[in-house]
Design an enzyme around this catalytic site. Sequence first.
Site, mmCIF file in Angstrom:
data_model
loop_
_atom_site.group_PDB
_atom_site.id
_atom_site.type_symbol
_atom_site.label_atom_id
_atom_site.label_comp_id
_atom_site.label_asym_id
_atom_site.label_seq_id
_atom_site.Cartn_x
_atom_site.Cartn_y
_atom_site.Cartn_z
ATOM 1 N N GLU A 220 19.803 -16.051 8.619
ATOM 2 C CA GLU A 220 20.951 -16.041 7.717
ATOM 3 C C GLU A 220 20.831 -17.289 6.862
ATOM 4 O O GLU A 220 21.065 -18.407 7.332
ATOM 5 C CB GLU A 220 22.273 -16.025 8.467
ATOM 6 C CG GLU A 220 23.440 -15.837 7.516
ATOM 7 C CD GLU A 220 24.794 -15.998 8.168
ATOM 8 O OE1 GLU A 220 25.751 -16.313 7.429
ATOM 9 O OE2 GLU A 220 24.907 -15.841 9.386
ATOM 10 N N CYS A 254 27.962 -21.024 3.285
ATOM 11 C CA CYS A 254 26.780 -20.316 2.787
ATOM 12 C C CYS A 254 27.138 -19.132 1.906
ATOM 13 O O CYS A 254 26.321 -18.706 1.082
ATOM 14 C CB CYS A 254 25.895 -19.879 3.947
ATOM 15 S SG CYS A 254 26.702 -18.805 5.147
#
Length: 477
Positions: A220, A254
């Site tokens: 990720e 993020c």
Amino acid sequence: MDQPLSGFGGNALQDSFHRMLDRSRAEAPATLEQRLDRLARLRSVLKDNEKRFEQAISADFGHRCAIETMIAETLSLLGDIKHTSKHIKSWMAPRKVATQPQFWPGKNRLIPQPLGVVGIIAPWNYPLQLTLAPAIGALAAGNRVMIKPSELSPAFSALLQETIAAKFDPAEMIVTGIEDGVAEAFAKLPFDHLMFTGSTRVGRIVAEAAGRNLTPVTLELGGKSPTIVDRSADLDEVAPRIAYAKLMNAGQTCIAPDYVLAPQDMVEALAAKIRDAMQRMFGSDPANKDYTSIVADRHYARLKGLVDDAAARGARLLQPAAADDAAWQGQRKFPPTVVLGATSDMKIMQEEIFGPLLPILGYDDPAEPIAFINSRDRPLALYWFGKDEAARDEVLARTVSGGVTIDDCLVHFAQVNQPMGGVGASGTGSYHGEWGFNTFTQLKPVFYRSPYNRFADLYPPYGGKITRLAKVLRWIS
């Protein structure tokens, strides 16, 4: 059970891993009761130490808004554990799969099976959530888990190691140290699956190290997640939603909106409304406890460099104070900054921002945002605002991203029944809920032959029987 934080280099890391690996190979797969018990113990780690985790995370940041820690980390994880505990029995059950007629009355099944030992390399920005969310899926799948926290979160890492060691046998789950060399050695271990959350640059290094062992990885990562404001959007609705998503955790998220694309004649109005929304939410006093600090001096300096470069190349800045203002810099709180006139040659448009800076770019034609996004790496997230459903569906059809939220930002991450993950440079694989269970599971295909089925008896000498069977098979096919 205790394992000192500073004693996990070299041989200790290898020994801990191989003890886990040996147990995973020698013992029967974890039962439903064992998995539920492990999840219950993880829940108690969170519940019993909620305030301590909040304080440790804040200490690592310099200041971390307590409400953000509660909402984005603790409550999110408690919800994940509750959801997983409720559904794990059905996830563990063998799954029926259709069988081709020529093999009737045989049957196919997919049997979920633990992979063995799962490694998790965790980031610093949401250290609790992004460490334990994948651990929930891995434990539910019956695996043993080894966690390597971030070196930028020493207080949190020490506390996590202490609290996990108090509730888990080292052969079930263990937290390593964060000293120099551990991260590199950790990535080289031959895990059955490795999960990494962090930057694209480091993700490439982790993937390369794991590849030497043919270890499957879930990455990720991040990148520049775009926000498209359609001409049909209500700017009074749009502005606070973008402002909040950008400034949550001071932009150190993020999936934060990295930049905004808006119709050229709406840019000024949108920028003013976003600036005003930021002001209403977080004020102009750096002492505001709702506003989080930048995690480290070097990260603050990097953000200042992005702003300085943009200004030097002609960008206009909307901010309550300059980045070098002593009151802000002294608390390592970066002034919320809207950037107008950003261009592709500016550093702010070339790298993931990961801070409270928001470039707003104008477009003239509705096709421009799609082309702009598609000319860059696939983003981890994409956001779209507007009322025009045809325009919305055009963007959904013609762009590829890890996930999407329509008319808001960030919220797709909280959907436990949806996968979370990136695509291309923003990551590979996914987790959350059943998707996480499946990621850390070998879904083993099994065929059970029936004694009443003769189509499998295609042994030589073939003779005339193969001709007869071939006619039937052709008819079935």
